[in-house]
Write a protein that holds these residues in place. Structure first.
Motif, PDB file in Angstrom:
ATOM      1  N   ASN A 142      12.622  14.729 -12.517  1.00 37.76           N
ATOM      2  CA  ASN A 142      12.190  15.245 -11.215  1.00 37.76           C
ATOM      3  C   ASN A 142      11.281  14.243 -10.506  1.00 37.76           C
ATOM      4  O   ASN A 142      10.202  14.574 -10.016  1.00 37.76           O
ATOM      5  N   LEU A 143      11.740  13.005 -10.452  1.00 36.05           N
ATOM      6  CA  LEU A 143      10.949  11.945  -9.842  1.00 36.05           C
ATOM      7  C   LEU A 143      11.700  11.296  -8.685  1.00 36.05           C
ATOM      8  O   LEU A 143      12.894  10.994  -8.794  1.00 36.05           O
ATOM      9  N   ALA A 144      11.006  11.095  -7.598  1.00 37.65           N
ATOM     10  CA  ALA A 144      11.444  10.184  -6.543  1.00 37.65           C
ATOM     11  C   ALA A 144      10.665   8.895  -6.760  1.00 37.65           C
ATOM     12  O   ALA A 144       9.433   8.889  -6.730  1.00 37.65           O
ATOM     13  N   ILE A 145      11.378   7.808  -7.005  1.00 36.71           N
ATOM     14  CA  ILE A 145      10.752   6.517  -7.306  1.00 36.71           C
ATOM     15  C   ILE A 145      11.037   5.583  -6.144  1.00 36.71           C
ATOM     16  O   ILE A 145      12.193   5.322  -5.810  1.00 36.71           O
ATOM     17  N   ALA A 146       9.984   5.093  -5.506  1.00 36.01           N
ATOM     18  CA  ALA A 146      10.143   4.378  -4.239  1.00 36.01           C
ATOM     19  C   ALA A 146       9.411   3.041  -4.265  1.00 36.01           C
ATOM     20  O   ALA A 146       8.264   2.933  -3.830  1.00 36.01           O
ATOM     21  N   PRO A 147      10.064   1.986  -4.771  1.00 38.68           N
ATOM     22  CA  PRO A 147       9.467   0.648  -4.674  1.00 38.68           C
ATOM     23  C   PRO A 147       9.721   0.041  -3.299  1.00 38.68           C
ATOM     24  O   PRO A 147      10.781   0.260  -2.702  1.00 38.68           O
ATOM     25  N   ILE A 148       8.753  -0.694  -2.782  1.00 35.85           N
ATOM     26  CA  ILE A 148       9.038  -1.525  -1.606  1.00 35.85           C
ATOM     27  C   ILE A 148      10.146  -2.478  -2.013  1.00 35.85           C
ATOM     28  O   ILE A 148      10.002  -3.263  -2.940  1.00 35.85           O
ATOM     29  N   SER A 149      11.281  -2.401  -1.313  1.00 38.26           N
ATOM     30  CA  SER A 149      12.445  -3.149  -1.777  1.00 38.26           C
ATOM     31  C   SER A 149      13.054  -4.076  -0.730  1.00 38.26           C
ATOM     32  O   SER A 149      13.933  -4.870  -1.066  1.00 38.26           O
ATOM     33  N   PHE A 150      12.636  -3.976   0.530  1.00 38.34           N
ATOM     34  CA  PHE A 150      13.185  -4.883   1.525  1.00 38.34           C
ATOM     35  C   PHE A 150      12.181  -5.127   2.641  1.00 38.34           C
ATOM     36  O   PHE A 150      11.267  -4.327   2.870  1.00 38.34           O
ATOM     37  N   HIS A 196       0.825  -1.209   0.000  1.00 45.28           N
ATOM     38  CA  HIS A 196       0.000   0.000   0.000  1.00 45.28           C
ATOM     39  C   HIS A 196       0.861   1.262   0.000  1.00 45.28           C
ATOM     40  O   HIS A 196       0.345   2.354   0.230  1.00 45.28           O
ATOM     41  N   TRP A 197       2.154   1.127  -0.300  1.00 51.61           N
ATOM     42  CA  TRP A 197       3.065   2.228   0.000  1.00 51.61           C
ATOM     43  C   TRP A 197       3.975   2.653  -1.133  1.00 51.61           C
ATOM     44  O   TRP A 197       4.410   3.800  -1.145  1.00 51.61           O
ATOM     45  N   SER A 198       4.333   1.774  -2.067  1.00 50.52           N
ATOM     46  CA  SER A 198       5.233   2.166  -3.148  1.00 50.52           C
ATOM     47  C   SER A 198       4.674   3.401  -3.852  1.00 50.52           C
ATOM     48  O   SER A 198       3.458   3.538  -4.015  1.00 50.52           O
ATOM     49  N   PHE A 199       5.561   4.298  -4.274  1.00 46.60           N
ATOM     50  CA  PHE A 199       5.064   5.531  -4.886  1.00 46.60           C
ATOM     51  C   PHE A 199       6.104   6.130  -5.813  1.00 46.60           C
ATOM     52  O   PHE A 199       7.286   5.796  -5.790  1.00 46.60           O
ATOM     53  N   ALA A 200       5.631   7.058  -6.645  1.00 38.85           N
ATOM     54  CA  ALA A 200       6.475   7.984  -7.387  1.00 38.85           C
ATOM     55  C   ALA A 200       5.918   9.372  -7.121  1.00 38.85           C
ATOM     56  O   ALA A 200       4.701   9.568  -7.107  1.00 38.85           O
ATOM     57  N   ALA A 201       6.812  10.334  -6.869  1.00 39.92           N
ATOM     58  CA  ALA A 201       6.380  11.677  -6.506  1.00 39.92           C
ATOM     59  C   ALA A 201       7.426  12.677  -6.960  1.00 39.92           C
ATOM     60  O   ALA A 201       8.562  12.304  -7.285  1.00 39.92           O
ATOM     61  N   PRO A 202       7.080  13.975  -7.010  1.00 43.87           N
ATOM     62  CA  PRO A 202       8.073  14.985  -7.404  1.00 43.87           C
ATOM     63  C   PRO A 202       9.293  14.950  -6.492  1.00 43.87           C
ATOM     64  O   PRO A 202       9.175  15.037  -5.271  1.00 43.87           O
TER      65      PRO A 202
END
Length: 433
Positions: A344-352, A83-89
């Motif tokens: 200009n993206l912060a890319i945040a996959p659940i990774s661990f 419920h948490w992975s995201f991409a944002a400015p």
């Protein structure tokens, strides 16, 4: 952990096939299909998820050329437990994590035991803080609409506006209308701290709202005071703390447990099978202001998540931690935040996944409490009549939280904060790459 400072975009250039014919009766060859052009931000997001996503094996195949928004791509490929992975400015996320800066109201909104909407906390440097709005104020109306007659969706729609006239009822029952516009917010993540006397011992009380870079200095200041005052018991209030940076969690763990458990590993980060070389442990380190504690009580709610849960689970093998409040959210996993500067993206996959030193990890349903206590939002932080603090102080004094009807009341409050009051939500951020 492998350090990835920049993500280079991949561009697919369309090729156009041109053909001619020698005779009018000769059929023209079928043109070669034009390769689909994929948005660079979407392509980078997909590459990272296919490589680093904890559940990459469960990702469905999708046509990247149909996406122009990385967030929509993430919504379509995310695993059921994610419920948490995201991409944002990127600029907004960096400002938030590094400086505690965002925009919005600068206050948390939550329903109380009587289903009245109240201010749960206020950041000092914010539009709400500038108007001296305080925890416990009841919101009777929004732009003239009575809150009691509004649905949750309608309330959220009002709070999404840039300017709202709030009708407040103050603790002394007086009415105050304020027209407030959203603006800059700087988060003071140590919301409140105090030292109480309990059975001849000193008990430090800390309300901590977000794990950000500036939080480290604020925590150091607070624990220096606790150390000087001879604190031997700690009440750690994480009821509104939805997470943040892992490095700040390391700092808090060291302040709490570093005196006794220097160099002990309290958490292990476990990545997918493509990146087992990135697996690493998080250690407790002794600091000059680390405490020597006898008892730890932690106040939680369903808004307690991520780095907060990491600290709770991390302390459990070392101390007899007592949890008071309601069950936590349930996020035993973390994300790395990759920087795509060109887009200009912060890319945040659940990774661990996070695993404490006793092997405890799979708490997707939340960490259960020892004593269920529903807070009463109308009291300010530090007031001994506030139900969660009252229960914690009672427990440290007598071994019992107390049995008042209000403490045992169940089922009236929404599961989470209605609104955290910032445009960039500090929800479950972890490890900046």
């Amino acid at each position: 952990m492998k350090k990835l400072q920049f993500i280079l975009p991949i561009f697919l250039v369309a090729a156009i096939a041109v053909s001619g014919c020698k005779k009018n009766d000769t059929p023209a060859p079928t043109p070669a299909p034009t390769p689909a052009v994929v948005d660079a931000g979407v392509q980078n997001t997909a590459n990272l998820f296919q490589d680093w996503y904890l559940w990459y094996k469960d990702m469905p195949d999708v046509d990247l050329s149909t996406y122009t928004d990385p967030s929509k791509y993430i919504d379509d490929i995310r695993y059921s437990k994610d419920h948490w992975s995201f991409a944002a400015p990127l600029d907004q996320i960096m400002a938030l994590l590094q400086s505690g800066q965002s925009g919005g109201w600068g206050a948390g909104f939550k329903f109380d035991l009587s289903d009245s909407l109240r201010i749960a906390y206020v950041y000092n440097s914010s539009p709400m803080g500038a108007d001296s709005v305080a925890r416990g104020w009841m919101i009777r109306s929004l732009d003239g609409q009575l809150v009691k007659d509004m649905s949750i969706d309608a309330i959220n729609q009002e709070l999404a506006r840039d300017q709202v006239t709030f009708g407040f009822v103050l603790p002394d029952s007086t009415y105050k209308a304020l027209s407030i516009s959203k603006g800059d917010v700087v988060m003071n993540t140590v919301q409140y701290s105090h030292v109480y006397g309990t059975n001849g011992e000193k008990t430090g009380y800390l309300v901590f709202s977000d794990f950000l870079e500036p939080s480290v200095a604020d925590l150091d200041t607070t624990f220096t005071t606790f150390k000087a005052d001879g604190v031997s018991n700690l009440i750690l209030d994480l009821r509104y703390n939805t997470g943040g940076l892992l490095t700040t969690a390391d700092s808090l763990m060291s302040l709490i447990a570093g005196d006794k458990y220097n160099n002990q590993t309290y958490n292990q980060q476990e990545f997918n099978d493509k990146h087992t070389d990135a697996n690493e442990g998080n250690q407790i380190h002794q600091k000059p202001n680390s405490l020597n504690l006898n008892n730890i009580v932690i106040i939680t709610s369903s808004s307690t998540a991520s780095a907060s849960e990491l600290v709770i689970a991390g302390l459990m093998p070392f101390y007899p931690v007592t949890l008071i409040g309601t069950q936590t959210l349930g996020k035993p996993v973390g994300m790395s935040i990759f920087q795509d500067n060109q887009n200009n993206l912060a890319i945040a996959p659940i990774s661990f996944r996070n695993v404490n030193s006793a092997g405890y990890s799979d708490y997707f349903d939340g960490i259960p409490v020892d004593y269920t206590v529903y807070e009463d939002v109308k009291y300010p932080f530090g007031d001994p009549n506030e139900l969660c603090l009252k229960a914690a102080l009672n427990y440290l004094s007598t071994g019992s939280t107390g049995t008042s009807a209000a403490m045992l009341k169940s089922g009236t409050m929404p599961a989470k904060l209605l609104n955290k009051g910032t445009d960039v939500t500090v929800t479950n951020l972890y490890d900046l790459k």
